[in-house]
Design a protein around this motif. Sequence first.
Motif, PDB file in Angstrom:
ATOM      1  N   PHE A 116      12.570  -3.770   7.023  1.00  0.00           N
ATOM      2  CA  PHE A 116      12.329  -3.218   8.260  1.00  0.00           C
ATOM      3  C   PHE A 116      13.314  -3.284   9.396  1.00  0.00           C
ATOM      4  N   GLY A 117      14.465  -3.673   9.027  1.00  0.00           N
ATOM      5  CA  GLY A 117      15.715  -3.711  10.067  1.00  0.00           C
ATOM      6  C   GLY A 117      16.215  -2.256   9.977  1.00  0.00           C
ATOM      7  N   TYR A 118      17.021  -1.856  10.989  1.00  0.00           N
ATOM      8  CA  TYR A 118      17.814  -0.844  11.103  1.00  0.00           C
ATOM      9  C   TYR A 118      19.071  -1.319  11.783  1.00  0.00           C
ATOM     10  N   GLU A 119      20.085  -0.480  11.399  1.00  0.00           N
ATOM     11  CA  GLU A 119      21.489  -0.728  12.144  1.00  0.00           C
ATOM     12  C   GLU A 119      21.625   0.522  13.137  1.00  0.00           C
ATOM     13  N   GLY A 120      22.297   0.006  14.102  1.00  0.00           N
ATOM     14  CA  GLY A 120      22.417   0.693  15.419  1.00  0.00           C
ATOM     15  C   GLY A 120      23.599   0.501  16.155  1.00  0.00           C
ATOM     16  N   GLN A 121      24.026   1.048  17.324  1.00  0.00           N
ATOM     17  CA  GLN A 121      25.013   0.945  18.289  1.00  0.00           C
ATOM     18  C   GLN A 121      24.609   0.960  19.724  1.00  0.00           C
ATOM     19  N   LEU A 122      25.036   0.037  20.496  1.00  0.00           N
ATOM     20  CA  LEU A 122      24.596  -0.037  21.873  1.00  0.00           C
ATOM     21  C   LEU A 122      25.912  -0.032  22.582  1.00  0.00           C
ATOM     22  N   PHE A 123      26.245   1.375  23.290  1.00  0.00           N
ATOM     23  CA  PHE A 123      27.427   1.328  23.992  1.00  0.00           C
ATOM     24  C   PHE A 123      27.280   0.652  25.589  1.00  0.00           C
ATOM     25  N   LEU A 124      28.045  -0.345  25.726  1.00  0.00           N
ATOM     26  CA  LEU A 124      27.757  -0.878  27.086  1.00  0.00           C
ATOM     27  C   LEU A 124      29.159  -0.756  28.153  1.00  0.00           C
ATOM     28  N   ARG A 125      29.156  -0.563  29.288  1.00  0.00           N
ATOM     29  CA  ARG A 125      30.250  -0.509  30.346  1.00  0.00           C
ATOM     30  C   ARG A 125      29.981  -2.107  31.043  1.00  0.00           C
ATOM     31  N   ASN A 126      31.167  -2.806  31.431  1.00  0.00           N
ATOM     32  CA  ASN A 126      30.938  -3.662  32.463  1.00  0.00           C
ATOM     33  C   ASN A 126      29.791  -3.789  33.281  1.00  0.00           C
ATOM     34  N   GLU A 128      26.555  -2.840  32.930  1.00  0.00           N
ATOM     35  CA  GLU A 128      25.784  -1.588  32.681  1.00  0.00           C
ATOM     36  C   GLU A 128      24.503  -2.534  31.940  1.00  0.00           C
ATOM     37  N   VAL A 129      23.476  -1.822  32.422  1.00  0.00           N
ATOM     38  CA  VAL A 129      22.257  -2.333  31.521  1.00  0.00           C
ATOM     39  C   VAL A 129      21.658  -1.338  30.905  1.00  0.00           C
ATOM     40  N   LYS A 130      20.993  -1.289  29.659  1.00  0.00           N
ATOM     41  CA  LYS A 130      20.279   0.011  28.881  1.00  0.00           C
ATOM     42  C   LYS A 130      19.265  -0.601  28.166  1.00  0.00           C
ATOM     43  N   GLY A 131      18.408   0.176  27.678  1.00  0.00           N
ATOM     44  CA  GLY A 131      17.303  -0.190  26.974  1.00  0.00           C
ATOM     45  C   GLY A 131      17.217   0.638  25.580  1.00  0.00           C
ATOM     46  N   GLU A 132      18.140   1.288  25.181  1.00  0.00           N
ATOM     47  CA  GLU A 132      18.094   2.283  24.134  1.00  0.00           C
ATOM     48  C   GLU A 132      19.250   1.650  23.097  1.00  0.00           C
ATOM     49  N   VAL A 133      19.230   2.062  21.861  1.00  0.00           N
ATOM     50  CA  VAL A 133      20.016   1.874  20.683  1.00  0.00           C
ATOM     51  C   VAL A 133      20.265   3.146  20.178  1.00  0.00           C
ATOM     52  N   VAL A 134      21.573   3.488  19.814  1.00  0.00           N
ATOM     53  CA  VAL A 134      21.678   4.808  18.851  1.00  0.00           C
ATOM     54  C   VAL A 134      21.718   4.285  17.359  1.00  0.00           C
ATOM     55  N   VAL A 135      20.726   4.872  16.755  1.00  0.00           N
ATOM     56  CA  VAL A 135      20.487   4.456  15.447  1.00  0.00           C
ATOM     57  C   VAL A 135      21.599   4.982  14.451  1.00  0.00           C
ATOM     58  N   ILE A 136      22.121   4.468  13.528  1.00  0.00           N
ATOM     59  CA  ILE A 136      23.110   5.096  12.832  1.00  0.00           C
ATOM     60  C   ILE A 136      22.558   5.106  11.184  1.00  0.00           C
TER      61      ILE A 136
END
Length: 114
Positions: free
Chosen positions: A94-104, A106-114
Amino acid sequence: MIKKLLGIFFSLETMVVLSIVFLVAQISATLMKTDTDAWVNVYGTLWFEIIMWLLGLNLAGVLFKYKTYKKVPVFVLHLSLLIILLGAATTRYFGYEGQLFLRNGEVKGEVVVI
């Protein structure tokens, strides 16, 4: 015949052999050059998946065959190993691998799935 096969499968000897194969596979994957090599050659293979399932089933059978639930420390140790294997199965299926790009800051609620 079936009782004999179950006796062999739920034996401590089978557990030792499966554990050694599992350990050697993990060591070899750790020593591979890249994570991709480890995934392609060990972690993502059908034989590794089968070993994990056999280890889990063997461990569950040994828990009841040797009545380890009557010995609390031994039971907790074996139960924790089963929980770890269940966690590995959950991640595998059920897992997936992704990347979360953050700057100092910064707040995000999305992940780039690879």
